[in-house]
Design a protein around this motif. Structure first.
Motif, mmCIF file in Angstrom:
data_model
loop_
_atom_site.group_PDB
_atom_site.id
_atom_site.type_symbol
_atom_site.label_atom_id
_atom_site.label_comp_id
_atom_site.label_asym_id
_atom_site.label_seq_id
_atom_site.Cartn_x
_atom_site.Cartn_y
_atom_site.Cartn_z
ATOM 1 N N UNK A 85 43.409 50.244 39.682
ATOM 2 C CA UNK A 85 42.823 48.780 39.826
ATOM 3 C C UNK A 85 44.317 47.891 39.338
ATOM 4 N N UNK A 86 44.708 47.015 39.944
ATOM 5 C CA UNK A 86 46.084 46.233 39.811
ATOM 6 C C UNK A 86 46.108 45.182 38.897
ATOM 7 N N UNK A 87 47.353 45.782 38.179
ATOM 8 C CA UNK A 87 47.776 44.402 36.906
ATOM 9 C C UNK A 87 48.256 43.331 37.226
ATOM 10 N N UNK B 147 31.324 55.902 33.763
ATOM 11 C CA UNK B 147 31.475 57.543 34.743
ATOM 12 C C UNK B 147 30.608 56.733 35.811
ATOM 13 N N UNK B 148 30.860 55.274 35.996
ATOM 14 C CA UNK B 148 30.484 55.109 37.538
ATOM 15 C C UNK B 148 31.547 55.887 38.841
ATOM 16 N N UNK B 149 30.559 55.992 39.690
ATOM 17 C CA UNK B 149 31.592 56.488 40.866
ATOM 18 C C UNK B 149 32.964 55.533 40.686
ATOM 19 N N UNK B 150 32.534 54.324 40.793
ATOM 20 C CA UNK B 150 34.000 53.591 41.156
ATOM 21 C C UNK B 150 34.271 53.198 39.615
ATOM 22 N N UNK B 151 35.424 53.196 39.344
ATOM 23 C CA UNK B 151 36.276 53.481 37.917
ATOM 24 C C UNK B 151 37.305 52.114 38.173
ATOM 25 N N UNK B 152 36.646 50.814 38.790
ATOM 26 C CA UNK B 152 38.056 49.139 39.452
ATOM 27 C C UNK B 152 36.934 48.838 38.190
ATOM 28 N N UNK B 153 38.188 47.541 38.193
ATOM 29 C CA UNK B 153 37.410 45.960 37.517
ATOM 30 C C UNK B 153 38.686 45.127 37.634
ATOM 31 N N UNK C 293 46.105 44.471 45.959
ATOM 32 C CA UNK C 293 47.008 44.281 45.525
ATOM 33 C C UNK C 293 48.085 44.676 47.012
ATOM 34 N N UNK C 294 47.716 45.234 48.275
ATOM 35 C CA UNK C 294 47.969 44.521 49.491
ATOM 36 C C UNK C 294 47.750 43.758 50.395
ATOM 37 N N UNK C 295 46.590 42.790 49.792
ATOM 38 C CA UNK C 295 47.296 41.450 50.107
ATOM 39 C C UNK C 295 48.212 40.828 50.184
ATOM 40 N N UNK C 296 48.572 41.191 48.383
ATOM 41 C CA UNK C 296 49.252 40.308 47.432
ATOM 42 C C UNK C 296 51.332 40.381 48.578
ATOM 43 N N UNK D 6 40.118 46.379 27.792
ATOM 44 C CA UNK D 6 39.373 46.367 27.493
ATOM 45 C C UNK D 6 37.969 46.322 28.709
ATOM 46 N N UNK D 7 38.093 45.646 29.368
ATOM 47 C CA UNK D 7 37.548 45.566 30.721
ATOM 48 C C UNK D 7 37.353 47.385 31.599
ATOM 49 N N UNK D 8 38.956 47.306 32.324
ATOM 50 C CA UNK D 8 39.011 49.066 32.275
ATOM 51 C C UNK D 8 38.648 50.326 31.422
#
Ligand code: NAP
Length: 348
Positions: free
Chosen positions: A118-120, A290-296, A303-306, A281-283
């Motif tokens: 997750x990128x800030x 405990x989902x497979x993916x842990x990003x929000x 991050x790459x596109x920015x 809070x969201x993170x």
């Protein structure tokens, strides 16, 4: 479940995140801290009862989830190590300062098959920006045509460069533009003109960036870093049928003696504290499920596109002309809306 978090880099924003996670984020405990400056690490760790680790690598082994808030060029090493260890990692912007470094992070995450990064880009969690996007997406102002944005800092330290106005200041507006219109930026132009007398010699401040999205929405961003009077963040989307803009202040407006007064923050931390709180809070919530993916919110792709847009912006600053943004094909792993920030009351 309590998420045991380790924070790498506890300078200005890293310390803020340590205190936010430890004191104001339900379900999080800061158990580990690492920093290139051992005295700083000890002092911040003592504030929250965390353990100090000599290296980021040791810290990653010891925790459930990692925050990377060291300086940009060091992000790649820690983010890739967290991915290799299968740990969710929150990385302050930039994901990495070069497209090649971001590529390596994408490659590592795609190879693992799980979204862990997750990128800030915290503006996506800001209540005012979220209200604005709701109007745009809801169609009340018709098809978007233009966006006007301003990012005005009171002042910057003497080591801040003209290039950093693109990569450290306007990068937030670049992310907002991609998010607001759900599409990529395809070209960047950077104009400079009369220089503020408050700028250091040779420093090109202010700058005007023109971002062009894939469907042709034009976004102008005034980036000024010696505005002096306040930390002033502005945004307005112009649609075919109306406009929507960020409200002037989250506080009260006082009208008296023939004038209206409202507070304008002087520091970024004051303006965006609700957004920083909401992003953590969201993170923590998404990790605790405990989902497979842990990003929000913003992913490694964002991050790459920015960073790719910033590279085009730097080329535009040098050339004085329009520069195209070239992106690699978006990996399947990110072609989903599952990581988007839940709205109030959205069931998980
Ligand atoms: P900072 O005050 O300089 O803090 C960075 C800390 O990381 C310092 O204590 C530094 O130690 C330490 N560090 C440097 N290299 C390290 C390494 N390899 N391993 C571990 N620690 C290391 O910088 P900051 O202003 O907090 O910024 C940190 C990051 O957050 C940057 O990427 C910045 O762009 C981002 N940021 C984001 C926002 C936002 O609005 N989202 C706002 C501010 C900053 P030394 O001082 O000894 O080098």
């Amino acid at each position: 479940m309590t998420v045991r978090v380790g924070v790498i880099g506890v300078g200005v924003i890293g310390r803020e995140h340590v205190l936010r996670l430890a004191r104001r984020t339900v379900g999080a405990q800061v158990v580990a801290v690492a920093d290139a400056d051992p005295d700083r690490a000890r002092s911040v760790a003592a504030e929250v009862g965390a353990q100090v680790y000599a290296s980021g690598a040791e810290l990653i082994d010891a925790v459930d989830a990692v925050v990377v808030a060291s300086w940009g060029p060091t992000h790649e090493e820690y983010v890739v190590a967290a991915i290799a260890a299968g740990k969710p990692v929150f990385c302050e912007k930039p994901l990495a300062p070069t497209r090649e470094a971001c590529d390596r992070i994408l490659d590592a995450e795609v190879a693992g098959g799980r979204r862990l990064v997750t990128v800030g880009f915290m503006r996506r969690h800001d209540p005012q920006y979220r209200a604005m996007k709701e109007v745009v997406v809801g169609g009340a102002i018709g098809a978007p045509l233009l966006m006007h944005a301003a990012h005005r800092n009171v002042s910057v330290p003497s080591w801040f460069t003209s290039e950093m106005i693109v990569t450290d200041t306007a990068v937030h507006d670049i992310d907002v533009a991609r998010w607001m219109f759900d599409e990529e930026i395809v070209a960047v132009t950077v104009l400079t003109g009369r220089v503020s007398r408050k700028a250091q010699p040779g420093f090109r401040d202010p700058q005007l960036l023109i971002l062009e999205t894939a469907s042709g929405v034009l976004v102008d961003v005034e980036a000024s870093v010696n505005a002096g009077f306040a930390y002033d963040i502005r945004g307005e989307v112009v649609g075919e049928d109306g406009t929507v803009e960020l409200s002037e202040s989250a506080g009260a407006v006082v009208k008296r003696a023939g004038a209206a007064h409202t507070r304008v923050p002087t520091e970024w931390i004051e303006r965006f504290t609700p957004a920083f709180d909401a992003e953590f809070r969201a993170w923590i919530d998404v990790i605790a499920t405990g989902d497979t993916h842990a990003t929000v919110g913003p992913t490694a792709w964002d991050g790459y596109a920015a960073t790719a847009c910033c590279e085009a912006g730097l080329a535009a600053l040098r050339s004085g002309t329009r520069e195209r943004v070239e992106l690699r094909p978006e990996p399947e792993l990110y072609c989903t809306t599952a990581h988007q920030i839940p709205t109030e009351g959205t069931p998980r």
